[in-house]
Enzyme design. Structure first.
Site, PDB file in Angstrom:
ATOM      1  N   VAL A  55      -2.278   6.342  -3.258  1.00 58.70           N
ATOM      2  CA  VAL A  55      -2.250   4.954  -2.793  1.00 58.70           C
ATOM      3  C   VAL A  55      -3.502   4.281  -3.322  1.00 58.70           C
ATOM      4  CG1 VAL A  55      -2.345   3.428  -0.780  1.00 58.70           C
ATOM      5  CG2 VAL A  55      -0.921   5.491  -0.725  1.00 58.70           C
ATOM      6  N   HIS A 104      -3.761   8.208   3.759  1.00 60.79           N
ATOM      7  CA  HIS A 104      -3.381   9.168   4.799  1.00 60.79           C
ATOM      8  C   HIS A 104      -2.155   8.673   5.559  1.00 60.79           C
ATOM      9  CE1 HIS A 104      -7.814  10.088   4.458  1.00 60.79           C
ATOM     10  NE2 HIS A 104      -7.305  11.295   4.343  1.00 60.79           N
ATOM     11  N   LYS A 137      -4.128  12.357  -5.010  1.00 58.26           N
ATOM     12  CA  LYS A 137      -5.491  12.062  -5.454  1.00 58.26           C
ATOM     13  C   LYS A 137      -6.276  13.361  -5.620  1.00 58.26           C
ATOM     14  CE  LYS A 137      -8.797  10.743  -2.779  1.00 58.26           C
ATOM     15  NZ  LYS A 137      -9.860  11.725  -3.153  1.00 58.26           N
TER      16      LYS A 137
END
Length: 283
Positions: free
Chosen positions: A176, A37, A149
């Protein structure tokens, strides 16, 4: 950084910003924030004058009440992280604030919304479109930032933006991962220590399948990944689909598309925790 709980107060502030010609970016989240995030917020801060981050666990996208109740929440930690990466406004509404009356709108964008997650979680993408469209109407961002994702979700949101003519640019940001390859996810907080140790085997199998696919067909590659992951005690593949990256329709041969993605959902542990990931075979 300012925190808003009421729609009208956020809108009044954004109205003043807009009058000054400031550009506005939005990062929609369900909280339990992590480095993934943070990367979205940093990108928005770089691209825009004002970055708004929403923190709202949206009940309409959960088809399992237990999943909704167990979803991790830590608003205090979320705000600390957001302040550290330069967010300007954080919007943390109540369910009643977001949905003063039931949202009866129905969104369907086949084929992208009806396969994979759409097939396994009925109503999920309808709820996603309800809340994201509502956030777009409230914030009126020029750009909105989503992590890869949730790859299928991006395709659905893009279809919704086009259908409703919302004029919001959807910015896709790379996954990530932790050093062991596990994709950063809010659900990772639900993993026990033992479950956290086995979860990286999901991406390990996906990554190894890139080389395997160079000498094998689509079905063989599919079976290779499923067998590899299911051979790890505590991991159970719900689905693995190798699809065209634009239409999300299954491909039978590598030559069927210039953009091929493998999308997977795996149950991890006894509870279990549902983890998603994907790998790009051709792009």
């Amino acid at each position: 950084m300012q925190v808003f709980n009421k729609i009208v107060e956020l809108q009044n502030k954004l109205f003043d910003d807009r009058k000054q010609g400031k550009s506005i970016g939005l990062v929609p989240t369900m909280g339990a924030l992590h480095d993934g995030h943070a990367s979205l917020v940093k990108k928005s801060v770089t691209d825009n004058d004002i970055t708004v981050v929403s923190v709202f666990v949206n009940p309409t996208q959960f088809n399992d009440p237990k999943d909704l109740n167990s979803y991790p929440r830590d608003t205090e930690a979320d705000c600390k992280l957001l302040e550290s990466v330069g967010a300007d406004y954080v919007f943390i509404p109540s369910v009643e604030e977001m949905y003063p009356t039931p949202d009866t709108r129905h969104f369907e964008f086949p084929p992208v919304s009806t396969v994979m997650e759409g097939a396994h979680r009925p109503g999920h993408f309808n709820g996603v479109c309800q809340v994201v469209s509502r956030l777009f109407y409230i914030v009126r961002p020029g750009k909105a930032y989503f992590g890869e994702k949730d790859w299928q979700q991006i395709a659905v949101v893009k279809a919704m933006v086009k259908s409703l003519g919302l004029g919001v640019e959807i910015v896709e940001c790379p996954i990530v991962r932790d050093i062991d390859g596990l994709a950063r996810s809010s659900r990772n907080a639900l993993l026990s220590d033992d479950e956290r140790k086995i979860a990286p085997n999901i991406f390990k199998a996906l990554k190894e399948s890139i080389e395997y696919a160079k000498k094998h067909g689509v079905k063989e590659t599919h079976d290779y990944v499923v067998e590899k992951i299911n051979s790890t005690p505590g991991l159970d593949v719900e689905y693995f689909e190798i699809v065209d990256g634009n239409t999300l329709q299954q491909v039978n041969n590598w030559g069927d598309s210039d953009y091929v993605v493998g999308c997977i959902t795996v149950y991890c542990g006894k509870r279990p925790v549902r983890l998603i990931d994907h790998i790009k075979y051709k792009e």
